[in-house]
Design an enzyme around this catalytic site. Structure first.
Site, short mmCIF file in Angstrom:
data_model
loop_
_atom_site.label_atom_id
_atom_site.label_comp_id
_atom_site.label_asym_id
_atom_site.label_seq_id
_atom_site.Cartn_x
_atom_site.Cartn_y
_atom_site.Cartn_z
N GLU A 1 5.84 -11.20 7.49
CA GLU A 1 5.24 -12.00 8.56
C GLU A 1 4.61 -11.14 9.65
O GLU A 1 3.97 -11.66 10.55
CB GLU A 1 6.30 -12.95 9.15
CG GLU A 1 6.66 -14.06 8.17
CD GLU A 1 7.85 -14.91 8.60
OE1 GLU A 1 8.48 -14.57 9.63
OE2 GLU A 1 8.16 -15.88 7.89
N TYR B 1 4.13 3.94 0.98
CA TYR B 1 4.79 4.51 2.15
C TYR B 1 5.75 3.45 2.72
O TYR B 1 5.65 3.05 3.88
CB TYR B 1 3.81 4.99 3.20
CG TYR B 1 4.32 6.25 3.88
CD1 TYR B 1 4.28 7.46 3.20
CD2 TYR B 1 4.88 6.21 5.14
CE1 TYR B 1 4.80 8.61 3.78
CE2 TYR B 1 5.39 7.34 5.72
CZ TYR B 1 5.35 8.54 5.04
OH TYR B 1 5.86 9.68 5.62
N LEU B 2 6.64 3.05 1.84
CA LEU B 2 7.48 1.87 2.09
C LEU B 2 8.48 2.11 3.22
O LEU B 2 9.01 3.20 3.38
CB LEU B 2 8.21 1.50 0.80
CG LEU B 2 7.30 1.28 -0.42
CD1 LEU B 2 8.16 0.92 -1.64
CD2 LEU B 2 6.25 0.23 -0.17
N MET C 1 0.85 -1.20 0.00
CA MET C 1 0.00 0.00 0.00
C MET C 1 0.88 1.25 0.00
O MET C 1 0.39 2.35 0.25
CB MET C 1 -0.94 -0.01 1.20
CG MET C 1 -1.89 -1.21 1.17
SD MET C 1 -3.51 -0.88 1.88
CE MET C 1 -3.04 -0.42 3.56
N GLY D 1 10.80 -2.89 6.06
CA GLY D 1 10.13 -4.19 5.94
C GLY D 1 9.83 -4.48 4.47
O GLY D 1 10.22 -5.53 3.93
N HIS D 2 9.18 -3.52 3.81
CA HIS D 2 8.91 -3.68 2.37
C HIS D 2 10.22 -3.86 1.59
O HIS D 2 10.31 -4.68 0.68
CB HIS D 2 8.21 -2.43 1.81
CG HIS D 2 6.89 -2.11 2.44
ND1 HIS D 2 6.71 -1.05 3.29
CD2 HIS D 2 5.68 -2.72 2.33
CE1 HIS D 2 5.44 -1.00 3.66
NE2 HIS D 2 4.79 -2.00 3.11
N LYS E 1 8.49 -2.47 12.17
CA LYS E 1 8.33 -1.41 11.16
C LYS E 1 6.91 -1.46 10.61
O LYS E 1 6.39 -2.54 10.32
CB LYS E 1 9.32 -1.63 10.00
CG LYS E 1 10.77 -1.64 10.42
CD LYS E 1 11.44 -0.31 10.15
CE LYS E 1 12.92 -0.42 10.47
NZ LYS E 1 13.58 0.91 10.39
N SER E 2 6.30 -0.29 10.47
CA SER E 2 4.95 -0.20 9.92
C SER E 2 4.75 1.20 9.36
O SER E 2 5.23 2.18 9.94
CB SER E 2 3.91 -0.47 11.01
OG SER E 2 2.62 -0.06 10.57
#
Lengths: 281, 281
Positions: free
Chosen positions: A148, A32-33, A30, A36-37, A184-185
């Protein structure tokens, strides 16, 4: 690296690659990397000849009171991260390219989507399954990469791929964390300074639970209580759920005698964060 | 022509064909093939290099009181028809090959599936969408062929393919009829001699309605009444529905000012038969 907005452009590019015998990895996001991405794109780049990243804030997976409008967006920054991590193509469609006005088909699931995040987000996984189906049909990748951190999403996508005979290999990748342990989010950007400090309570509490299992505790209720008590010690935190479930069926586990997923969702102020660990037995 | 029961055998065969640049046509069926199916296979054979026919009585599209157990089956006869019509591969899976015990993913639709057959068969189109999705993912054809007798099914499959971006061209093929006008159907074998004679009332009544439209009548209620009165003149017939709908949205039409589908479902004894015509304006 190219950025395209049209389904047909993705299709013709990937068909050209496949006609040359190249393998295609896909990372649906979605935007806004974060790191994690980035780790997903890097892994996809290592394991495939070409990598497609989709950046699409999917409206149908947000509930009416959720953060669709405020969800952070920054295509320029995302493009730089994608390029650096080894992506070859970004698919960045408008809503109109993905959903006709009279759109009416949904992919949905029983069982796996009822508990955990599905309880407080009733239409969420229907939206996820539907958009992931669409993206798989558009990109037609050989492999797709999911983090994950969204453990339930990963289990749901794996089940959907199995049940609908989708010819894509699903690869799960480990959670990437900040130095103080916060997962991370993209939603971490919502946090004020004070909330950011409080948010470390998620991972800290999970680690207490993990220690308890490692010390031999097998009763889920006891472990859940330890995690809940720890989260409650943080004034800014409000528990959505703390659950221990079978890692693939996501059914609740009373006594830990097989591999389990220990998963939590916690509001820090108005921001809902999730975290988890898997305990392999 | 080969007959295979395993998903992997279909996949490897089709991948081999595609690697040679061959186009693949697909005809999904529930078996007990008649001249209607045969016309689909012939058309697929004319328009593609290779043709796959699936023969699978899909349990999840039958309601609890419907004819799943008694649905006619004859693989030997079906194989001969397929071979004669130009098929290259029959996919004939067991239920266990298609549905795991904990199968839990469904493709469903709003709107198009509520009226017509969807009203008396509430889970039918969920079952159809799900199995067609699965078969498309297994066979990965370039084109798929469906009969216009199941007009709602054809509209539903077209909508699903559009909404989920499935990369398959859907081809509708005209209804094939017996000499006395009865639409060919595997379920015609259920009819006693007396019922078989009575069953001609479906097409006869539709033709009366068509004549009325051709004579300039544009009011749907008037046309429906003529069709219903005609069906009621047959003692063995019981109406399930007579409807006039938009041919693509399947929404009811009061005044005929665009192309419409005139569709009926009628019980002859215990056997439920369907028929329709499209009036292009």
């Amino acid at each position: 690296m190219r950025v395209v907005e049209r389904i047909n452009d993705v299709r013709s590019t990937v068909k050209e690659w496949k006609s040359q015998g190249l393998k295609v990895g896909f990372v649906p996001t979605m935007g806004y990397l974060h790191e994690g991405h980035e780790s997903l794109i890097k892994k996809a780049s290592e394991e495939n000849n070409k990598v497609v990243v989709s950046i699409f804030v999917n409206p149908i997976q947000f509930g009416p009171k959720e953060d669709l409008a405020s969800y952070p967006r920054d295509l320029k920054r995302d493009s730089e991260i994608c390029e650096r991590a080894g992506a070859n193509l970004i698919f960045h469609p408008e809503n109109e390219e993905m959903y006709f006005n009279d759109f009416s088909t949904f992919v949905d699931m029983n069982g796996l989507t009822n508990g955990l995040c599905g309880k407080s987000r009733p239409i969420h996984f229907r939206g996820v399954c539907t958009v992931v189906s669409k993206l798989f049909n558009i990109v037609a990748p050989d492999r797709a990469y999911f983090g994950e951190k969204d453990a339930q999403q990963l289990a749901v996508v794996k089940r959907m791929v199995r049940d609908l005979n989708i010819d894509v290999e699903i690869v799960g990748c480990p959670i990437v964390r900040e130095e103080d342990g916060l997962a991370k989010s993209s939603r971490n950007t919502y946090l004020s300074e004070e909330e950011r400090a409080a948010a470390t309570i998620l991972n800290k509490s999970l680690m207490l639970g993990k220690e308890e299992i490692q010390n031999g505790q097998r009763n889920s209720a006891s472990i859940i209580k330890i995690i809940e008590d720890s989260i409650k010690s943080e004034k800014l935190a409000r528990i959505d759920y703390v659950e221990i479930v079978d890692s693939s069926s996501l059914e609740k586990v009373e006594e830990i005698n097989k591999s389990v997923l220990v998963a939590i969702a916690v509001f820090i102020g108005k921001t809902r964060l999730i975290d988890n660990f898997t305990y392999e037995l």
